[in-house]
Write an enzyme that holds these catalytic residues in place. Structure first.
Site, PDB file in Angstrom:
ATOM      1  N   ARG A 233       0.830  -1.213   0.000  1.00 33.36           N
ATOM      2  CA  ARG A 233       0.000   0.000   0.000  1.00 33.36           C
ATOM      3  C   ARG A 233       0.863   1.262   0.000  1.00 33.36           C
ATOM      4  O   ARG A 233       0.464   2.273  -0.568  1.00 33.36           O
ATOM      5  CB  ARG A 233      -0.928  -0.001   1.210  1.00 33.36           C
ATOM      6  CG  ARG A 233      -1.998  -1.051   1.046  1.00 33.36           C
ATOM      7  CD  ARG A 233      -3.037  -0.956   2.122  1.00 33.36           C
ATOM      8  NE  ARG A 233      -4.186  -1.734   1.735  1.00 33.36           N
ATOM      9  CZ  ARG A 233      -5.045  -2.278   2.580  1.00 33.36           C
ATOM     10  NH1 ARG A 233      -4.897  -2.111   3.855  1.00 33.36           N
ATOM     11  NH2 ARG A 233      -6.062  -2.973   2.135  1.00 33.36           N
TER      12      ARG A 233
ATOM     13  N   LYS B 286     -19.556 -13.874   2.569  1.00 35.81           N
ATOM     14  CA  LYS B 286     -20.686 -12.960   2.832  1.00 35.81           C
ATOM     15  C   LYS B 286     -21.586 -12.780   1.623  1.00 35.81           C
ATOM     16  O   LYS B 286     -21.411 -11.878   0.809  1.00 35.81           O
ATOM     17  CB  LYS B 286     -20.137 -11.619   3.314  1.00 35.81           C
ATOM     18  CG  LYS B 286     -19.385 -11.747   4.623  1.00 35.81           C
ATOM     19  CD  LYS B 286     -18.798 -10.431   5.043  1.00 35.81           C
ATOM     20  CE  LYS B 286     -17.432 -10.593   5.650  1.00 35.81           C
ATOM     21  NZ  LYS B 286     -16.318 -10.383   4.708  1.00 35.81           N
TER      22      LYS B 286
ATOM     23  N   GLY C 240     -13.875  -3.715  -0.217  1.00 37.98           N
ATOM     24  CA  GLY C 240     -15.236  -3.155  -0.147  1.00 37.98           C
ATOM     25  C   GLY C 240     -15.466  -2.103  -1.212  1.00 37.98           C
ATOM     26  O   GLY C 240     -16.519  -2.065  -1.859  1.00 37.98           O
TER      27      GLY C 240
HETATM   28  P1  AMP Z   1     -15.458 -12.657   2.037  1.00 35.92           P
HETATM   29  O1  AMP Z   1     -14.910 -11.684   3.041  1.00 35.92           O
HETATM   30  O2  AMP Z   1     -16.937 -12.646   1.926  1.00 35.92           O
HETATM   31  O3  AMP Z   1     -14.784 -12.507   0.684  1.00 35.92           O
HETATM   32  O4  AMP Z   1     -15.081 -14.095   2.553  1.00 35.92           O
HETATM   33  C1  AMP Z   1     -13.757 -14.559   2.662  1.00 35.92           C
HETATM   34  C2  AMP Z   1     -13.728 -15.687   3.643  1.00 35.92           C
HETATM   35  O5  AMP Z   1     -14.627 -16.694   3.218  1.00 35.92           O
HETATM   36  C3  AMP Z   1     -12.382 -16.358   3.786  1.00 35.92           C
HETATM   37  O6  AMP Z   1     -11.863 -16.114   5.068  1.00 35.92           O
HETATM   38  C4  AMP Z   1     -12.693 -17.854   3.606  1.00 35.92           C
HETATM   39  O7  AMP Z   1     -12.079 -18.683   4.555  1.00 35.92           O
HETATM   40  C5  AMP Z   1     -14.191 -17.887   3.799  1.00 35.92           C
HETATM   41  N1  AMP Z   1     -14.796 -19.056   3.152  1.00 35.92           N
HETATM   42  C6  AMP Z   1     -14.684 -19.437   1.878  1.00 35.92           C
HETATM   43  N2  AMP Z   1     -15.339 -20.606   1.665  1.00 35.92           N
HETATM   44  C7  AMP Z   1     -15.866 -20.980   2.854  1.00 35.92           C
HETATM   45  C8  AMP Z   1     -16.626 -22.099   3.280  1.00 35.92           C
HETATM   46  N3  AMP Z   1     -16.951 -23.059   2.432  1.00 35.92           N
HETATM   47  N4  AMP Z   1     -17.009 -22.144   4.564  1.00 35.92           N
HETATM   48  C9  AMP Z   1     -16.669 -21.149   5.419  1.00 35.92           C
HETATM   49  N5  AMP Z   1     -15.941 -20.073   5.073  1.00 35.92           N
HETATM   50  C10 AMP Z   1     -15.536 -19.992   3.795  1.00 35.92           C
END
Ligand code: AMP
Length: 398
Positions: free
Chosen positions: A39, A200, A377
């Site tokens: 960064r 999410k 984000g």
């Molecule tokens: P996000 O912030 O929504 O992009 O989510 C990222 C997170 O999703 C990472 O820390 C991953 O470990 C988690 N993740 C991905 N696949 C899975 C899963 N099948 N079960 C639980 N967490 C997950």
């Protein structure tokens, strides 16, 4: 959102006081050492350009979440040291933000000198976008430059409020983000493939909707959010991650996809585990047939094969979110395979920050993709076509 914004090249910055909002929110280890300075490196082109113009430069950033209180663990001192190494000049740092020390330093700046303010989030007025505070910040400078894309989706005093009082333009980092992602979304080359994963689901539905409206050819769903889709389709998902409140919305999206002729695809197989742990017992099952006592942790080999073929033929790829719990080595295969396919795709490839950016970087593919966004984000909101306060406040191109 209009992304055609003026840059530092379009305003007179020669020997002027220039307030530059950077994103120096770097990770620190327990000893306060910077573990990744990407960064800081990202801000250098704008700073070097301003140095060349003999501007008097006031750098500002947040670090972490001090919640409006001074917290020495989140001081920008480590950033000051690293900036001095990169720029080869002294970068004195004020120990306040709009206090007497900072103001005196800003007033004494000579052409071609740089100073750094302390962590802007030590002041509660920053996140409240307090107008009096924004005006105080502005009083130190003649021009405002926003070069912090990672916080552009936040309306804070140093990212948006300050622009009410000064000529305001973007730096090169922000310009690059806006131009590359804006152009790709405005006129995408087909096949246009979006890959959406991560945990999410609620944060990403807006983007899926926009992509469908923009005639995306394929939306490949994977990762933690895919289990909500599987359940919405009547599948069994065992103990997998699921957002039950989103089941109806997800069904609605599938109908929209059908209406516009896009292929919204779900995984075909999954690696499932009996515990949320790297050394859990695992097996590979058909997606939507996950037995009780097991949870989906990654995509399986059939999904990798099918998704890879689609991604490699794409002319535009947008990827946000990992394919599984990639922080655990036994569930990183899917994410690694997706990163490889994106790197091998022949057209424009855009990585929407966060975990997918980290995965591409860790695998050494950074140079094989068109753009890695510095804002997780912010890039999600920008790709969705939402207005980012830190960008909307900047002057439009003539
Ligand atoms: P996000 O912030 O929504 O992009 O989510 C990222 C997170 O999703 C990472 O820390 C991953 O470990 C988690 N993740 C991905 N696949 C899975 C899963 N099948 N079960 C639980 N967490 C997950």
């Amino acid at each position: 959102m209009n992304y055609h914004k003026k840059t530092v090249r379009d305003v007179d910055v020669a020997e002027k006081r220039v307030f530059v909002r950077c994103d120096f929110n770097v990770p620190l280890d327990d000893n306060g050492e910077i573990t990744d300075d990407i960064r800081i490196r990202g801000a250098l082109p704008t700073i070097r350009y301003l140095l060349g113009k003999k501007s008097k430069i006031i750098l500002c950033s947040h670090l972490g979440r001090p919640k409006g209180k001074v917290n020495p663990k989140m001081s920008l001192k480590p950033v000051q040291k690293r900036l001095e190494e990169f720029l080869g000049i002294e970068v004195p740092m004020a120990d306040d933000i709009v206090g007497p020390h900072a103001k005196a330093m800003a007033a004494a700046l000579q052409p071609g000198q740089v100073m750094l303010l302390e962590n802007i989030r030590f002041r509660p007025e920053e996140e409240k976008n307090d107008p009096a505070f924004a005006k105080e910040l502005a009083s130190m400078a003649d021009v405002f430059v926003n070069d912090a894309f990672g916080t552009a989706h936040r309306a804070h005093a140093s990212t948006a409020g300050i622009a009410a009082y000064l000529p305001s333009v973007c730096g090169f980092l922000v310009y690059d983000e806006l131009y590359t992602m804006g152009k790709a979304m405005e006129n995408p080359q087909h096949p246009f493939v979006a890959i959406l994963g991560g945990a999410k689901v609620d944060e990403k539905l807006g983007l899926i909707e926009r992509l469908l409206m923009e005639h995306c050819d394929y939306v490949l769903i994977l990762g933690g959010m895919s289990y909500t889709f599987m359940k919405a389709n009547g599948g069994t998902i065992g103990d997998s991650l699921c957002n039950d409140a989103m089941l109806d919305t997800v069904r609605g999206l599938e109908e929209k996809a059908e209406a516009v002729g896009a292929k919204l695809m779900l995984p075909l197989d999954n690696i499932v585990a009996d515990r949320f742990a790297n050394d859990a017992n695992i097996m590979c099952v058909q997606s939507g047939h996950i037995p009780d006592g097991f949870m989906g942790m990654d995509i399986g080999p059939k999904t990798i094969e099918v998704y890879t073929k689609i991604i490699e033929q794409a002319r535009t790829v947008v990827w946000n979110g990992p394919a599984g719990v990639f922080e655990m080595p036994n569930f990183a295969n899917g994410t690694r395979a997706i990163a490889t396919a994106v790197a091998n795709s022949k057209g424009i490839s855009i990585i929407g920050g966060g975990d997918s950016a980290a995965a591409i970087d860790q695998m050494g593919f950074s140079r094989k993709v068109t753009h890695i966004s510095t804002g997780g984000g912010a890039s999600l909101e920008f790709l969705q076509g939402l207005e980012l306060p830190g960008i909307a406040c900047l002057e439009d191109e003539d």
